[in-house]
Scaffold this motif. Structure first.
Motif, mmCIF file in Angstrom:
data_model
loop_
_atom_site.group_PDB
_atom_site.id
_atom_site.type_symbol
_atom_site.label_atom_id
_atom_site.label_comp_id
_atom_site.label_asym_id
_atom_site.label_seq_id
_atom_site.Cartn_x
_atom_site.Cartn_y
_atom_site.Cartn_z
ATOM 1 N N SER A 1 0.857 -1.185 0.000
ATOM 2 C CA SER A 1 0.000 0.000 0.000
ATOM 3 C C SER A 1 0.892 1.234 0.000
ATOM 4 O O SER A 1 2.038 1.191 0.474
ATOM 5 C CB SER A 1 -0.932 -0.005 1.217
ATOM 6 N N GLU A 2 0.376 2.346 -0.517
ATOM 7 C CA GLU A 2 1.243 3.478 -0.863
ATOM 8 C C GLU A 2 1.937 4.162 0.311
ATOM 9 O O GLU A 2 2.933 4.862 0.116
ATOM 10 C CB GLU A 2 0.458 4.513 -1.665
ATOM 11 N N ASP A 3 1.472 3.949 1.539
ATOM 12 C CA ASP A 3 2.089 4.633 2.670
ATOM 13 C C ASP A 3 2.954 3.728 3.536
ATOM 14 O O ASP A 3 3.455 4.161 4.576
ATOM 15 C CB ASP A 3 1.001 5.272 3.544
ATOM 16 N N GLU B 1 -6.856 0.783 -5.517
ATOM 17 C CA GLU B 1 -7.734 1.842 -6.034
ATOM 18 C C GLU B 1 -9.152 1.330 -6.236
ATOM 19 O O GLU B 1 -10.114 1.913 -5.728
ATOM 20 C CB GLU B 1 -7.179 2.385 -7.356
ATOM 21 N N ARG C 1 -6.808 4.966 2.863
ATOM 22 C CA ARG C 1 -5.617 4.717 2.046
ATOM 23 C C ARG C 1 -5.289 3.230 1.931
ATOM 24 O O ARG C 1 -4.493 2.825 1.102
ATOM 25 C CB ARG C 1 -4.422 5.451 2.651
ATOM 26 N N ASP C 2 -5.861 2.423 2.821
ATOM 27 C CA ASP C 2 -5.644 0.983 2.790
ATOM 28 C C ASP C 2 -6.783 0.323 3.557
ATOM 29 O O ASP C 2 -7.725 0.993 3.986
ATOM 30 C CB ASP C 2 -4.277 0.604 3.381
ATOM 31 N N SER D 1 -1.575 2.803 7.491
ATOM 32 C CA SER D 1 -1.203 4.136 7.029
ATOM 33 C C SER D 1 -1.585 5.205 8.045
ATOM 34 O O SER D 1 -2.692 5.209 8.581
ATOM 35 C CB SER D 1 -1.895 4.446 5.689
ATOM 36 N N ALA E 1 -2.098 8.083 7.141
ATOM 37 C CA ALA E 1 -2.945 9.020 6.391
ATOM 38 C C ALA E 1 -4.422 8.655 6.461
ATOM 39 O O ALA E 1 -5.273 9.445 6.054
ATOM 40 C CB ALA E 1 -2.495 9.082 4.930
ATOM 41 N N ASN E 2 -4.763 7.455 6.970
ATOM 42 C CA ASN E 2 -6.169 7.107 7.162
ATOM 43 C C ASN E 2 -6.785 8.021 8.215
ATOM 44 O O ASN E 2 -6.164 8.282 9.257
ATOM 45 C CB ASN E 2 -6.302 5.656 7.640
#
Length: 493
Positions: A170-172, A353, A376-377, A382, A384-385
């Motif tokens: 996952s991106e983070d 996505e 975000r996941d 993350s 960022a969630n």
């Protein structure tokens, strides 16, 4: 005339009442309420006096499980980091989208004709997301192939994980987490070393050797897919136990260093591998050879064609059973697989996505205000969630109305129960006898973040829904003390 006026008045009231009922929905009120009563006073006192919370943010939301009314909130509409409490949303969406009877499939196919006992071509191991494949499952598949008279594969063993995209993290996710079991790569074809089902990992066992010599290291399962670089040293029994494990980025070289005292107990660590599809392929090849099936070629990745002959298929446990290790043990890999599977099933693409799009859409259908969420996941790893505490309690209220709720509720950790598949991440918390079987809740932990959300039965026999989100903590472990105190307050309510 007076009677007629009275009738008109009654009729008007009935019409007004009908209009109110027509526009009333089952969604619980989201409007914040002013703290009141003993419950509010106790929680407010704790939040304002607890030194652990100095400089931190505390989002708290309490609802009635009976009607969803918001009984208490503290910055309940402020988005905060949920950590693994996010898995409540992933689990609910997956049960709703996929269904509690949903199973993952793994297939074995042949790209070549059968000549005697030989497959004149490649053998494909095609994964479709199952995060619960064990070495024993590969043994069973090999046994079934042997029973079909297969003795040899003239070509390669091809590991096919194309069911999902090729984005592994996952991106983070940070590089620091890459070798950790909770940061393992997400693949449609993977394997777990034991029934915790930490897919894409191996277990490293470390025992002290002779004094002054390296430690004794073994792997579960036994595999040559990873390379162990042993830089440890066995020291005096009074020496320091300080063993470090790292995996080199982009490789399967696992470096084990540090000291272990003579006479120390075995240390066990789960380490994530690089490219889990090839890992699964290597375990399958070993099973084939153990059952007398020789593979002439090498192990590689590839994509099976629809025209290939399907030899056997293997089905996972149903989602209703998978929910137990997923939620009880807070398995990050399971969460991300469920996200990608929802994307594949609903949106035609096994990616984060597409999966998060499907998940968000389903949460909206369940009554969640998806505009308040930042996802975000699926695991919560993350930073960022972001989710408001009030939306968490709303989800837990709305979930009660769904047919899959018994499965969802049963998957939540239960405090004070030693059995890991019951107590889960709450097994060492809230052990007081008067709380036995009265709390079921999901935990969450990140650096500086501690969260807890679930259900608690009060002393009067009613059930309350709660969400506690502590962010910006200096020590996230200390946050659990505050959460447990709030749960005890609610239990006395």
């Amino acid at each position: 005339m007076k009677q007629k006026t009275t009738l008109i008045t009654i009729f008007s009231l009935v019409i007004i009442l009908a209009i109110i009922l027509f526009f009333h929905t089952e969604e619980p009120p989201a409007k914040a309420v002013q703290p009141r009563g003993e419950l509010s006073a106790e929680i407010n006192k704790l939040l304002t006096s607890e030194p652990i919370l100095d400089g931190a943010l505390a989002g708290v939301s309490i609802r009635s499980a009976e009607d969803g009314k918001l009984l208490y909130e503290h910055i309940g509409n402020t988005r905060l980091q949920p950590a693994s409490v996010l898995k409540l949303f992933t689990g609910a969406a997956a049960l709703s989208v996929l269904g509690e009877d949903y199973r993952f499939t793994t297939e074995v196919l042949a790209d070549g004709k059968m000549n005697g006992g030989t497959i004149e071509g490649d053998l494909f191991l095609s994964g479709m997301g199952d995060p619960t494949l064990l070495p024993a499952d590969f043994d069973e598949m090999a046994k079934r192939l042997k029973s079909k008279g297969i003795n040899k594969v003239a070509g390669d063993l091809v590991a096919d994980d194309s069911w999902y995209d090729d984005v592994r993290y996952s991106e983070d996710l940070t590089w620091n987490d890459e070798h950790q079991y909770y940061g393992s790569q997400v693949s449609a074809l993977t394997a777990s070393p034991d029934e915790d089902y930490d897919a894409g990992t191996v277990i490293v066992n470390i025992l002290p050797g002779k004094k002054g010599k390296a430690a004794n290291i073994s792997l579960e399962p036994e595999t040559d897919y990873v390379k162990i670089i042993n830089e440890t040293k066995t020291v005096d029994s009074e020496g320091e136990h300080d063993v470090k494990i790292e995996r080199e980025h982009g490789s399967n070289s696992i470096i084990i260093s540090g000291t272990i005292p003579a006479g120390a107990q075995k240390a066990r660590e789960w380490v994530a591998v690089w490219e889990p599809a090839l890992y699964a392929g290597s375990l399958f090849k070993k099973s084939l050879e153990d059952h007398g099936i020789k593979v002439v070629g090498k192990i590689k990745t590839g994509h099976a064609a629809d025209t290939m002959a399907k030899l056997i298929s293997h089905s996972s446990m149903p989602l209703s059973e998978l929910m137990i290790p997923f939620m009880k043990l807070s398995n990050n890999g399971h969460a991300e697989v469920l996200v990608k599977e929802m994307g594949r099933v609903v949106r035609g693409g096994g990616s984060w996505e597409k999966g998060l799009e499907a998940m968000t859409s389903e949460l909206s259908r369940l009554g969640i205000d998806s505009k308040t969420l930042v996802l975000r996941d699926g695991s919560g790893i993350s930073h960022a969630n972001l989710i408001p505490a009030n939306e968490i309690t709303k989800l837990l209220f709305m979930a009660q109305k769904e047919a899959w709720f018994p499965v969802f509720q049963r998957s939540l950790p239960v405090p004070g129960v030693k059995d890991r598949m019951i107590g889960g991440t709450m097994r060492n918390r809230l052990k007081e006898a008067n709380l036995k079987d009265r709390v079921a809740a999901k935990t969450g932990t990140l650096t500086g973040v501690s969260t807890l959300a679930g259900y608690v039965e009060t002393s009067s026999g009613n059930t309350l829904i709660f969400s506690i989100m502590l962010n910006n903590l200096l020590d996230d472990r200390e946050g659990r003390k505050v959460e447990d105190q709030i749960v005890k307050i609610l239990a006395r309510y």
